[in-house]
Design an enzyme around this catalytic site. Structure first.
Site, PDB file in Angstrom:
ATOM      1  N   ALA A  12       0.800  -1.221   0.000  1.00 20.15           N
ATOM      2  CA  ALA A  12       0.000   0.000   0.000  1.00 20.15           C
ATOM      3  C   ALA A  12       0.835   1.275   0.000  1.00 20.15           C
ATOM      4  CB  ALA A  12      -0.944  -0.005   1.204  1.00 20.15           C
ATOM      5  N   GLN A  15       4.730   2.481  -5.044  1.00 22.30           N
ATOM      6  CA  GLN A  15       4.394   3.408  -6.128  1.00 22.30           C
ATOM      7  C   GLN A  15       2.984   3.192  -6.658  1.00 22.30           C
ATOM      8  OE1 GLN A  15       7.231   5.029  -9.142  1.00 22.30           O
ATOM      9  NE2 GLN A  15       8.049   2.972  -8.911  1.00 22.30           N
ATOM     10  N   ILE A  16       2.652   1.942  -6.970  1.00 20.11           N
ATOM     11  CA  ILE A  16       1.329   1.663  -7.516  1.00 20.11           C
ATOM     12  C   ILE A  16       0.269   1.901  -6.451  1.00 20.11           C
ATOM     13  CG2 ILE A  16      -0.168  -0.107  -8.523  1.00 20.11           C
ATOM     14  CD1 ILE A  16       2.338  -1.406  -9.700  1.00 20.11           C
ATOM     15  N   GLY A  17       0.548   1.440  -5.235  1.00 19.67           N
ATOM     16  CA  GLY A  17      -0.393   1.643  -4.144  1.00 19.67           C
ATOM     17  C   GLY A  17      -0.703   3.109  -3.923  1.00 19.67           C
ATOM     18  N   ARG A  92      12.070  -7.889  -9.951  1.00 24.95           N
ATOM     19  CA  ARG A  92      13.233  -8.604 -10.475  1.00 24.95           C
ATOM     20  C   ARG A  92      14.437  -7.669 -10.513  1.00 24.95           C
ATOM     21  NH1 ARG A  92      12.967 -12.464 -15.825  1.00 24.95           N
ATOM     22  NH2 ARG A  92      15.099 -13.228 -15.809  1.00 24.95           N
ATOM     23  N   VAL A 129      -1.904  -7.935  -8.977  1.00 21.93           N
ATOM     24  CA  VAL A 129      -1.205  -6.954  -9.802  1.00 21.93           C
ATOM     25  C   VAL A 129       0.298  -7.197  -9.757  1.00 21.93           C
ATOM     26  CG1 VAL A 129      -0.752  -4.473 -10.110  1.00 21.93           C
ATOM     27  CG2 VAL A 129      -3.035  -5.258  -9.427  1.00 21.93           C
ATOM     28  N   ASP A 159      -1.815  -4.245 -20.313  1.00 28.84           N
ATOM     29  CA  ASP A 159      -1.330  -4.619 -21.636  1.00 28.84           C
ATOM     30  C   ASP A 159      -2.382  -4.317 -22.705  1.00 28.84           C
ATOM     31  OD1 ASP A 159       0.981  -5.848 -20.343  1.00 28.84           O
ATOM     32  OD2 ASP A 159      -0.434  -7.387 -19.728  1.00 28.84           O
ATOM     33  N   HIS A 187       1.132 -12.233 -18.454  1.00 24.15           N
ATOM     34  CA  HIS A 187       1.585 -10.847 -18.389  1.00 24.15           C
ATOM     35  C   HIS A 187       3.109 -10.871 -18.357  1.00 24.15           C
ATOM     36  CE1 HIS A 187       1.953  -6.657 -17.403  1.00 24.15           C
ATOM     37  NE2 HIS A 187       2.602  -6.935 -16.288  1.00 24.15           N
TER      38      HIS A 187
END
Length: 326
Positions: A12, A15-17, A92, A129, A159, A187
């Site tokens: 959370a 960055q995406i959170g 990764r 995600v 995508d 993905h």
């Protein structure tokens, strides 16, 4: 006023959170009349950063946000959750093999699957995600055996959005003119954006953009490598666009699909189009607002069949790599 829906988000403070939470709290995930309680899950070292995220959410004074539960305890985090967005994963790094990444993240998603099984609401639905999202979803799903398999999803909408934009730019049209474009498979760099079934302004995409070499030599590689290109340009991975795709995915799942369109999401294969049952595989999907179904009866040409099987083979290999976690 409706009762609040508990939404759990892992990673959370990432960055995406950070891009995602404001949109959930503002009503963009479940609708402008649906109150939510955010259950924000992080690892212990990130709890201080999460404290700052909570302060920002509070300072937005969202009318629909009825509670925030920041925690590093999975049982508390998934308690009563009707939606779980599994965003956090180990990225990764240089010198790391795919098998290593799968093993590290596999343990994370094993624990999360078990916690969802034990603590989530009876109507829980989970969108993964964090990458590698298909196989992370497979691991979590298999560690929550009492949760129906049709409630697990892996995000390939990003995508799809990327592919639609590339077609729109090439054709010189608005992105809303591009429909029926679906991502097949994993993905990853083997995903297949099937342009043969896509339409542009109601016409077959291949009738609007007639350059076969462009599709094979530019379009497909651009979509497959878009994430890497963003990292190279930005120095960081996709965040806002990934959060946007998560919002889009949930909307696609809970709302009926337009008659002239499909959407992409990884689901537990039941053997559709000859894909190995049990893999989390992305298909062209329609929703009736309650249940999802794979679009049937598509004419898959030889080129598409080859691409569809290539990405299946990668998913099957990943499944073998994590077999001890399933």
């Amino acid at each position: 006023m409706k009762n609040p829906v508990h939404v759990a988000v892992t990673g959370a403070a990432g960055q995406i959170g950070y891009s995602l939470l404001v949109r959930i709290a503002s009503g963009q995930l479940l609708g402008p009349d649906q109150p939510v309680i955010l259950r924000l899950i992080e690892i212990e070292p990130a709890m201080k950063a999460l404290e700052g995220v909570v302060m920002e959410l509070q300072d937005c004074a969202f009318p629909l946000l009825k509670g925030i539960v920041p925690t590093c305890d999975l049982n508390e985090g998934f308690d009563s959750a009707s939606w779980a967005l599994l965003v956090g994963s180990v990225p990764r790094k240089a010198g790391m093999e795919r098998k290593d990444l799968l093993g590290i993240n596999g343990k994370i998603f094993t624990s999360q699957g078990k916690a969802i099984q034990e603590n989530a609401a009876s109507d829980i639905r989970t969108l993964v995600v964090g990458n590698p999202c298909n196989t992370n979803c497979l691991i979590a799903m298999n560690n929550a055996p009492d949760v129906p398999k049709d409630r697990w999803f892996a995000m390939t909408k990003l995508d799809e959005n990327r592919a639609k934009t590339q077609l729109a730019l090439k054709a010189g049209v608005d992105v809303t003119d591009v429909k029926n474009l679906a991502i097949w498979g994993n993905h990853s760099s083997t995903m297949y954006p099937n342009y043969f079934d896509a339409t542009i302004g109601g016409k077959a995409a291949t009738d609007v953009i007639t350059e076969e070499a462009w599709y094979k030599d530019e379009f497909i590689p651009t979509v497959q490598q878009r994430g890497a290109a963003i990292i190279k340009a930005r120095g960081l991975s996709s965040a806002a666009s990934a959060a946007n795709a998560a919002i889009d995915t949930v909307a696609n799942i809970i709302k009926p699909t337009a008659a002239d369109d499909v959407f992409s999401v990884g689901i537990c294969s039941q053997g559709e189009y000859g894909i190995e049952p049990g893999l989390i595989y992305s298909y062209p999907i329609k929703s009736d607002g309650e249940k999802l179904s794979v679009v049937e009866g598509l004419d898959i040409n030889e080129f598409s069949q080859q691409k569809i099987k290539e990405t299946e083979a990668e998913l099957s290999e990943e499944k073998t790599m994590v077999s001890d976690l399933l």
